[in-house]
Design an enzyme around this catalytic site. Sequence first.
Site, PDB file in Angstrom:
ATOM      1  N   SER A  26      34.722 -32.886  -6.695  1.00  0.00           N
ATOM      2  CA  SER A  26      35.878 -32.003  -6.553  1.00  0.00           C
ATOM      3  C   SER A  26      35.418 -30.557  -6.674  1.00  0.00           C
ATOM      4  O   SER A  26      34.413 -30.265  -7.338  1.00  0.00           O
ATOM      5  CB  SER A  26      36.910 -32.308  -7.645  1.00  0.00           C
ATOM      6  OG  SER A  26      37.906 -31.310  -7.681  1.00  0.00           O
TER       7      SER A  26
ATOM      8  N   TYR B 186      38.491 -33.685 -16.590  1.00  0.00           N
ATOM      9  CA  TYR B 186      38.320 -34.018 -15.171  1.00  0.00           C
ATOM     10  C   TYR B 186      37.218 -33.158 -14.549  1.00  0.00           C
ATOM     11  O   TYR B 186      36.356 -33.654 -13.821  1.00  0.00           O
ATOM     12  CB  TYR B 186      39.633 -33.806 -14.432  1.00  0.00           C
ATOM     13  CG  TYR B 186      39.586 -34.181 -12.973  1.00  0.00           C
ATOM     14  CD1 TYR B 186      39.582 -35.520 -12.578  1.00  0.00           C
ATOM     15  CD2 TYR B 186      39.545 -33.203 -11.985  1.00  0.00           C
ATOM     16  CE1 TYR B 186      39.547 -35.871 -11.237  1.00  0.00           C
ATOM     17  CE2 TYR B 186      39.510 -33.542 -10.645  1.00  0.00           C
ATOM     18  CZ  TYR B 186      39.506 -34.883 -10.276  1.00  0.00           C
ATOM     19  OH  TYR B 186      39.455 -35.220  -8.943  1.00  0.00           O
TER      20      TYR B 186
END
Length: 310
Positions: free
Chosen positions: A185, A198
């Site tokens: 990401s 995350y």
Amino acid sequence: MEEALGQFFIFVGLLVCLVCLAKCIKFSRCIFLSFWKVWPKSFLQSMGQWAVITGAGDGIGKAYSFELAKHGLNIVLISRTLGKLQAIATEIECTTGRKVKVIQVDFTKDDIYEYIKEKLEDLEIGILVNNVGMLPNLLPSHFLSTSDEIQSLIHCNITSVVKMTQIILKQMESRQKGLILNISSGIGLCPWPLYSLYSASKAFVCMFSKALQVEYKAKGIIIQVLTPYAISTPMTKYLSTNMITKSADDFVKESLNYVTIGDETCGCLVHEILAGLLNLIPSWTFYSSTFQRMLLTHYTHYLKKNTNGS
């Protein structure tokens, strides 16, 4: 002393110029590959007969499954929900004529990999897409306010990438070819407060992938990490698509143009531009209390306004 200092600044200046030149070349290649493919249509199929996709029940994983089947590969779908996998398998077989195998496992557990290994035995696997992942909370929040699923997230976002790569890389090495796409990401490119867990898990995927590419590039294996920003998927509660937020199908189709571009790519041109712009923001601004308050208020409002099922 002055002469040595002058040479040092010249060296630093040259180094900065080289870094900027490398980024410009990479960006130019992204623009070129957005319009023209430089590898033959059979390139992906030449990696091997089968593609394995984790987290294949929805979103990006589902999109890779269909797209790789269209490129002539047989597909192994791995995810948690059997009903979704069976429906996807039937649709792929009917629309593309490719073979599909289904493996139902829960990647939040760590005792699943011997079972997966047995199911993949005797398959010539040319492509692995490590896509499965979980996001504790779409809305920005402090670490102590997030759900207590730390071990599940580590298993899903980190252990799955390591274990699946370990299983499949061995046969790729013996055949001297293969392609591994690890979905990270843009949040993993630098520390993102309010998405700390995350962000850290996706940063691991970036570093792990780049290190492996150095180790196995000479053996004919491509290992690439993808670092997209906003993609409309169930995990992002179907965030409304726009110029920056891509649909899973559009992202996957474009990302496959860049499999030979290098060890890291955002996967689409607009996200490469976004990454470049974010890199221009001084870190002291990004980590300031003002910016963090803006994330908690304005960005939270944007997410609530532009998602379904939040």
